[in-house]
Motif scaffolding. Sequence first.
Motif, PDB file in Angstrom:
ATOM      1  N   SER A 189       0.796  -1.346   0.007  1.00  0.00           N
ATOM      2  CA  SER A 189       0.080  -0.065  -0.029  1.00  0.00           C
ATOM      3  C   SER A 189       0.860   1.303   0.024  1.00  0.00           C
ATOM      4  N   GLU A 190       1.937   1.020   0.861  1.00  0.00           N
ATOM      5  CA  GLU A 190       2.753   2.363   0.823  1.00  0.00           C
ATOM      6  C   GLU A 190       3.412   2.710  -0.693  1.00  0.00           C
ATOM      7  N   SER A 191       3.723   1.723  -1.233  1.00  0.00           N
ATOM      8  CA  SER A 191       4.024   1.808  -2.850  1.00  0.00           C
ATOM      9  C   SER A 191       3.114   2.398  -3.625  1.00  0.00           C
ATOM     10  N   ALA A 192       1.840   1.968  -3.587  1.00  0.00           N
ATOM     11  CA  ALA A 192       0.785   2.369  -4.155  1.00  0.00           C
ATOM     12  C   ALA A 192       0.481   3.786  -4.152  1.00  0.00           C
ATOM     13  N   ARG A 193       0.677   4.176  -2.704  1.00  0.00           N
ATOM     14  CA  ARG A 193       0.286   5.634  -2.273  1.00  0.00           C
ATOM     15  C   ARG A 193       1.610   6.264  -3.036  1.00  0.00           C
ATOM     16  N   ALA A 194       2.811   5.980  -2.936  1.00  0.00           N
ATOM     17  CA  ALA A 194       3.702   6.642  -3.546  1.00  0.00           C
ATOM     18  C   ALA A 194       3.551   7.138  -5.068  1.00  0.00           C
ATOM     19  N   VAL A 195       2.986   6.021  -5.918  1.00  0.00           N
ATOM     20  CA  VAL A 195       2.887   5.887  -7.434  1.00  0.00           C
ATOM     21  C   VAL A 195       1.637   6.923  -7.499  1.00  0.00           C
ATOM     22  N   ALA A 196       0.646   6.980  -6.764  1.00  0.00           N
ATOM     23  CA  ALA A 196      -0.517   7.664  -6.858  1.00  0.00           C
ATOM     24  C   ALA A 196      -0.009   9.311  -6.615  1.00  0.00           C
ATOM     25  N   LYS A 197       0.654   9.652  -5.433  1.00  0.00           N
ATOM     26  CA  LYS A 197       1.220  10.887  -5.229  1.00  0.00           C
ATOM     27  C   LYS A 197       2.141  11.342  -6.513  1.00  0.00           C
ATOM     28  N   ALA A 200      -0.395  12.663  -9.009  1.00  0.00           N
ATOM     29  CA  ALA A 200      -1.029  13.735  -8.810  1.00  0.00           C
ATOM     30  C   ALA A 200      -0.143  15.041  -8.894  1.00  0.00           C
ATOM     31  N   THR A 201       1.150  14.727  -8.372  1.00  0.00           N
ATOM     32  CA  THR A 201       2.204  15.813  -8.370  1.00  0.00           C
ATOM     33  C   THR A 201       2.588  16.239  -9.724  1.00  0.00           C
ATOM     34  N   ALA A 202       2.542  15.213 -10.617  1.00  0.00           N
ATOM     35  CA  ALA A 202       3.012  15.558 -11.942  1.00  0.00           C
ATOM     36  C   ALA A 202       1.824  16.511 -12.681  1.00  0.00           C
ATOM     37  N   MET A 203       0.640  15.930 -12.367  1.00  0.00           N
ATOM     38  CA  MET A 203      -0.518  16.600 -12.853  1.00  0.00           C
ATOM     39  C   MET A 203      -0.479  18.126 -12.546  1.00  0.00           C
ATOM     40  N   ALA A 204      -0.451  18.160 -11.282  1.00  0.00           N
ATOM     41  CA  ALA A 204      -0.352  19.387 -10.595  1.00  0.00           C
ATOM     42  C   ALA A 204       0.703  20.407 -11.226  1.00  0.00           C
ATOM     43  N   GLN A 205       1.896  20.044 -11.587  1.00  0.00           N
ATOM     44  CA  GLN A 205       3.138  20.515 -11.990  1.00  0.00           C
ATOM     45  C   GLN A 205       2.697  21.050 -13.451  1.00  0.00           C
ATOM     46  N   ALA A 206       2.010  20.229 -14.256  1.00  0.00           N
ATOM     47  CA  ALA A 206       1.737  20.378 -15.667  1.00  0.00           C
ATOM     48  C   ALA A 206       0.742  21.192 -15.723  1.00  0.00           C
ATOM     49  N   ALA A 207      -0.347  21.356 -14.933  1.00  0.00           N
ATOM     50  CA  ALA A 207      -1.378  22.180 -14.923  1.00  0.00           C
ATOM     51  C   ALA A 207      -1.912  23.097 -13.748  1.00  0.00           C
ATOM     52  N   PRO A 208      -0.874  23.926 -13.170  1.00  0.00           N
ATOM     53  CA  PRO A 208      -1.106  24.409 -11.865  1.00  0.00           C
ATOM     54  C   PRO A 208      -2.308  25.349 -11.536  1.00  0.00           C
ATOM     55  N   GLY A 222     -10.977  26.903  -7.855  1.00  0.00           N
ATOM     56  CA  GLY A 222     -10.903  27.026  -9.244  1.00  0.00           C
ATOM     57  C   GLY A 222     -10.015  25.809  -9.799  1.00  0.00           C
ATOM     58  N   ARG A 223      -9.622  24.918  -8.994  1.00  0.00           N
ATOM     59  CA  ARG A 223      -8.980  23.706  -9.300  1.00  0.00           C
ATOM     60  C   ARG A 223      -9.816  22.434  -8.851  1.00  0.00           C
ATOM     61  N   VAL A 224      -9.053  21.220  -9.589  1.00  0.00           N
ATOM     62  CA  VAL A 224      -9.542  19.945  -9.267  1.00  0.00           C
ATOM     63  C   VAL A 224      -8.433  19.347  -8.190  1.00  0.00           C
ATOM     64  N   PHE A 225      -8.770  19.090  -7.046  1.00  0.00           N
ATOM     65  CA  PHE A 225      -7.949  18.271  -6.102  1.00  0.00           C
ATOM     66  C   PHE A 225      -7.711  16.974  -6.374  1.00  0.00           C
ATOM     67  N   ILE A 226      -6.500  16.478  -6.753  1.00  0.00           N
ATOM     68  CA  ILE A 226      -6.248  14.878  -6.795  1.00  0.00           C
ATOM     69  C   ILE A 226      -5.759  14.577  -5.657  1.00  0.00           C
ATOM     70  N   ASP A 227      -6.872  13.696  -5.073  1.00  0.00           N
ATOM     71  CA  ASP A 227      -6.587  12.940  -3.717  1.00  0.00           C
ATOM     72  C   ASP A 227      -5.930  11.618  -4.026  1.00  0.00           C
ATOM     73  N   TRP A 228      -4.571  11.712  -3.773  1.00  0.00           N
ATOM     74  CA  TRP A 228      -3.975  10.352  -3.620  1.00  0.00           C
ATOM     75  C   TRP A 228      -3.713   9.690  -2.527  1.00  0.00           C
ATOM     76  N   SER A 229      -4.151  10.437  -1.373  1.00  0.00           N
ATOM     77  CA  SER A 229      -3.893   9.703  -0.067  1.00  0.00           C
ATOM     78  C   SER A 229      -4.604   8.342   0.236  1.00  0.00           C
ATOM     79  N   GLN A 230      -5.932   8.353  -0.646  1.00  0.00           N
ATOM     80  CA  GLN A 230      -6.751   7.220  -0.387  1.00  0.00           C
ATOM     81  C   GLN A 230      -6.004   5.872  -0.571  1.00  0.00           C
ATOM     82  N   ASN A 231      -5.009   5.827  -1.266  1.00  0.00           N
ATOM     83  CA  ASN A 231      -4.254   4.450  -1.385  1.00  0.00           C
ATOM     84  C   ASN A 231      -3.482   4.167  -0.240  1.00  0.00           C
TER      85      ASN A 231
END
Length: 650
Positions: A189-197, A200-208, A222-231
């Motif tokens: 699960s810790e690895s899945a969480r890291a992948v999801a984060k 999400a971080t890459a998406m936020a950097q590409a479209a801040p 005005g933004r979409v929050f990508i919640d990666w923590s649910q992993n």
Amino acid sequence: MTRSQLEVDGRRIALSNLEKVLYPETGTRKFDVVDYCIRIADAMLPHLASRPVTRKRWPGGTESAPFFEKTLPAGTPEWIARFTIEHSERKTGYPVVRSAADLVWLAQVAALELHVPQWRIDLSDDIDRRTDRIVLDLDPGPDVSLDECARVAVDIRDLLDDAGLSSFPVTSGSKGIHVYARLSTLVKSESARAVAKQIATAMAQAAPRTVTATMAKAQREGRVFIDWSQNTAAKTTLAPYSLRGQPRPYAAAPRTWDELAEPGLSQLEFTEVLDRYDEVGDLLAGLSGEVAAVAVDHAAGGSDVIDLGEYRKKKSSRRASSKPTPAPPGPTERQPIPSGLTELRPMLATDDPIDGLDDDWAYEGKWDGFRALVRVVGGRARLISRSGNDLTGDFPELSVIADCLVRDGKPVDAVLDGEIVALNAAGISDFSLLVSRKRTSEPYELRLHLFDVLYLDGVDLTEQPWEVRREILDALTYFDGESVIDIPPLLPGPAETAVAVARERGWEGVVAKRRAARYVSGRRSPDWRKQKNWNSVEVVIGGYRPGRGSESKIGSLLVGVPAERGLRYLGRVGTGFTDAELDALLEELRPLRISMCPFVDDIDKPVAGSATWVLPKLVADVAFMDWTSTGHLRHPTWRGIRRDKLPGDL
């Protein structure tokens, strides 16, 4: 109560109140929910398979308050599979859904929302939780449409395609979209969480300007929050095909990517989900596949049991790296409570507004009683007020908490936070009844409401996020069956709903708590915010006037609040007392009499001329309608002495 028997998968299930309307806006009955569960079972069950289920139940329908449930309730059929998580050898049993009969039973108890973690029991061992998928929860911020959320989901799909991962969109039945991805290998699960984060971080950097990967409310406008923590192993997500406890019977609906690319996307009701399933089948069929299982121990009765050391694992993985993590004690080793924890004072809430808070916040009731930290050391309990006073002798009934905190015949040390309350005949906490309980004939029930755990069995939890501490508290079974100790459930969000429910139940108010907040000893923190349902103020008694026709009786109290130059006068309180309270107050105030007025204001001569001044030492609680133009209390009424506070606390 009308009852009927339904046979599903060879199980006979007793159903009651099938005509009960669970969704008043559409007239959807319990019968319709049961029918949905049977018809959608083949599609839904693979996405619940081998996962413990946490439930949100609406027995009174979705216009009433729900309650969150982890532990299986009394009366659960024996054929419901159990999965037991041992929290430092305290067991919490969850249902594991394996058949349509299981779904029908959950519908019977109005468990509309079924939430599951991404890890699977059959892929985990006694150390690690493992998963074959990740989920990204896309939560649109204020003024962000579902179509804009869908565009972000499509961009995530493209990123996952580039990584060679198949992805599947699900409209959540609430505001946003869940994007699932099937992993090519089994991971922790810790690895899945890291992948999801990372995604999400890459998406936020590409479209801040349109995407954020941070939970701060200020970042979501005005933004979409990508919640990666649910992993994270400790978190859950609404299961695909599950209903929602919304005004209308929406469901978490699998969609096609072509749908997300078209404008006008909307959430689907369960009838639409059924029609789609009948037409095209399960759009998530590619998400759940065969994966080699890891051996798992089985307890008697077929229940899967894994000792996951829940909160100790969280402690070691989430504590800041700058602080060393002590090794957890062994099964027979007891560690004393560190000296710093024995000096803890209650964390306090500010009066900041709670309207409009986002999903980073949770809501608890605010009760009308004495705040107390409970320290249990070596089998003995002490109750300490927020000002440091020892309340143990005042509430001997609550010493039973030490008797409860026992494991394998040995005492378990703990520091807990809670509120001591007296419930009146209507079941509502009553502060006046609490302070006069030894002198009144009015019936009451004493309770200790626990709402936080700061130390448990050798582990300091004060640096853990509130949501982790709350999960640990909810998992405790020490107090099951002990009537004077309880752990009240959280209030449903958002804030407006929490406030409405608290008012309906006659509670003093609501406390909003930031899920990521650590415990701050003895300080007011904006991470905890309180909102009362009526006006009240804590005052200091500076004098009293005699009753009419009797110098030996109190007619009214003269009260104020500490100010920079001294005690500021707020007015007279002359109602709300019982005769017994007035007699007891007079006995307590006589030794405190002084010759000089303790107030810095000019008091009207008629009032001052008949007043007896006292040392401003006693703190009291007063309810009032409003403030006058001169800054005095309008229509104040007595509520009682605050034994847990000193004037310096105000």
